[in-house]
Design an enzyme around this catalytic site. Structure first.
Site, short mmCIF file in Angstrom:
data_model
loop_
_atom_site.label_atom_id
_atom_site.label_comp_id
_atom_site.label_asym_id
_atom_site.label_seq_id
_atom_site.Cartn_x
_atom_site.Cartn_y
_atom_site.Cartn_z
N ARG A 266 -7.04 2.61 -15.15
CA ARG A 266 -7.05 3.32 -13.87
C ARG A 266 -7.81 4.66 -13.92
NH1 ARG A 266 -3.28 4.85 -11.10
NH2 ARG A 266 -3.92 3.95 -9.12
N CYS B 44 -15.34 2.16 -27.78
CA CYS B 44 -16.67 2.60 -28.16
C CYS B 44 -17.58 2.77 -26.94
CB CYS B 44 -17.28 1.63 -29.17
SG CYS B 44 -18.67 2.38 -29.98
N GLU B 45 -17.12 3.58 -26.02
CA GLU B 45 -17.93 4.13 -24.93
C GLU B 45 -17.06 5.19 -24.29
OE1 GLU B 45 -18.26 0.34 -22.44
OE2 GLU B 45 -18.00 1.86 -20.89
N GLU C 91 4.25 -6.25 1.72
CA GLU C 91 3.91 -6.71 0.36
C GLU C 91 3.72 -5.52 -0.58
OE1 GLU C 91 0.20 -8.57 1.23
OE2 GLU C 91 1.10 -10.15 2.41
N PRO C 92 4.77 -4.78 -0.86
CA PRO C 92 4.61 -3.62 -1.75
C PRO C 92 4.48 -4.02 -3.21
CG PRO C 92 6.90 -3.84 -1.07
CD PRO C 92 6.15 -4.96 -0.41
N TYR D 198 -0.47 -2.02 -12.25
CA TYR D 198 -1.90 -2.16 -12.57
C TYR D 198 -2.23 -1.47 -13.90
CZ TYR D 198 -1.68 -3.19 -7.57
OH TYR D 198 -1.33 -3.70 -6.36
N GLY E 236 0.76 -1.24 0.00
CA GLY E 236 0.00 0.00 0.00
C GLY E 236 0.79 1.28 0.00
#
Ligand code: LLP
Length: 403
Positions: free
Chosen positions: A300, A330-331, A261-262, A358, A222
């Site tokens: 993201r 297409c949105e 746990e980075p 991510y 985190g």
């Protein structure tokens, strides 16, 4: 200390490998890992890279070479970790909501496991009793993290066994003489405040005395990274100092290993996502810049309202104007609204910074578009580490029936 990659380096890679393209700067990964290792050098700490952020096998191998261990969130990640050369004891599988069969598979792989439900804990106890060391993922009821979607430790979160169910946990553990060696919490992602970790430690310290065979306490990941200019990275030296103080002063905890746990902290800043401008569109509301990508490649901004710095590396001295950078999906597919960029022309390269964590990992083939290639830049040389999807990839798992 590696500098941010220059516009020339990025343009050269875009020309060589095509766009859209994810680029990862290896030396930056090393720098981030070493920042952690140096800050915690006086403590008994082990870092498990949370590989859900980026699982490309070449990245995993590189991260292994820095000295980190690895944290996995699915059995396939655990298998990828072993495939990349991590030893089972260097692999941690922090599960959530999984079927017991995956836990059995993890035991067969001999990796470390954190169990996150009473139901699986009980099944584990019945099957393995005291024969296999295991950790418990707890929900500490702490609100933390950059936004609700990435907050995992609060009292409405699905993650972990709520700490208020301690009596039940102890009943299951004691009835089955489960060999509990680790207690785990993870409160969220994008944490800027060192005190969140102190709060977590306080919660864990209250329950440590109930577990007599503990070897480690796992404080999760985190650590935030700066996405916007002016944002600050969490002060890792302060986190290290506060964590060390807390453990040193606790009679039972001082002999325990501390695990982290980075994910983002290790791989976010190494990543650059290079796109190219397809079309410019003037409207009364804004000037749209449509790039050859979309939320299928970098979700993201649309998913979390996240901010990524974007720059026009093809015209860095161009006059600054406001543009809305959108994708070709297409949105509604907005990367940034009314953002200042140096004058943009069709064909220019636009780079999204801080895209290592991510980014590719959450990409998809939505609209039947192809996933981008990935390149690792190491010692100044670009290495392709995933080729761009091709037409065959779109069809390879489809079974066509005749009508
Ligand atoms: N450990 C556990 C148990 C986790 O669930 C996570 C992230 C981590 C470690 C690593 O967290 P990090 O150091 O990367 O913040 N996709 C979101 C982030 C979701 C994080 C999920 N769990 C984003 O792009 O912001």
């Amino acid at each position: 200390m590696p500098q941010q990659l220059s516009n020339e380096q990025l343009s050269q890679l875009a020309r060589e490998f095509g766009t859209p393209l994810y680029v990862y700067h290896a030396e930056k990964i090393k720098e981030q890992y070493e920042k952690l290792a140096t800050a915690f050098s006086g403590s008994n700490v082990v870092f498990f890279y949370a590989c859900k952020a980026l699982t490309n096998v070449s990245i995993l191998k590189y991260i292994k070479s820095t000295g980190a261990n690895i944290d996995c969130s699915s059995i396939n990640e655990a298998k990828l970790a072993l495939h990349a050369g991590f030893l089972p004891q260097q692999v941690l599988y922090t599960s959530n909501g999984i079927g017991f069969d995956e836990i059995e598979e993890a035991v067969n792989l001999r990796v470390n496991i954190n169990i996150d439900s009473l139901s699986n804990l009980e099944k584990f106890g019945k099957k393995y009793g005291h024969s296999y060391p295991v950790g418990i993922r707890l929900r500490p009821n702490i609100m933390a993290g950059g936004n609700l979607k990435i907050s995992t430790g609060h009292d409405k979160s699905k993650f972990g066994i709520p700490i208020d169910q301690l009596d039940k946990i102890l009943e299951v553990v004691n009835q089955n003489t489960i060999f509990i060696t680790d207690l785990h919490i993870h409160t969220g992602s994008d944490i800027k405040d060192a005190d969140v970790f102190v709060k977590g430690i306080e919660v864990l310290f209250d329950i440590i005395p109930y577990f007599h065979e503990l070897k480690s306490v796992d404080l999760g990941g985190g650590f935030n990274v700066p996405y916007k200019k002016g944002d600050e990275e969490i002060d890792i030296d302060i986190v290290a100092q506060k964590v060390k103080e807390a453990f040193d002063n606790h009679p039972q905890a001082k002999n325990l290993q501390i695990w982290f746990e980075p994910g983002k902290f290790i791989v976010s800043e190494c990543g650059y996502f290079i796109t190219q401008v397809n079309v410019m569109k003037e409207t009364a509301a804004t000037t749209f810049v449509s790039v050859n990508s979309g939320f299928n490649h970098l979700i993201r901004p649309m998913f979390y309202d996240s901010y990524h710095r974007i720059e026009n590396i093809s015209n860095p001295d161009g006059e600054e104007k406001k543009y809305s950078i959108v994708g070709n999906i297409c949105e509604t597919d907005t990367f940034a609204w009314e953002r200042k960029l140096n004058e943009v022309r069709e064909g220019d390269y636009l780079v999204f910074y801080n895209a290592g964590a991510y980014g590719f990992e959450m990409s998809s083939n939505f609209n039947s578009r192809l996933k981008p290639a990935e390149v690792m830049l190491k010692e100044g040389k670009g290495h392709i580490i995933r080729r761009r999807d091709n037409w065959d990839d779109l069809l390879k798992n489809q079974v066509e029936i005749k009508f």
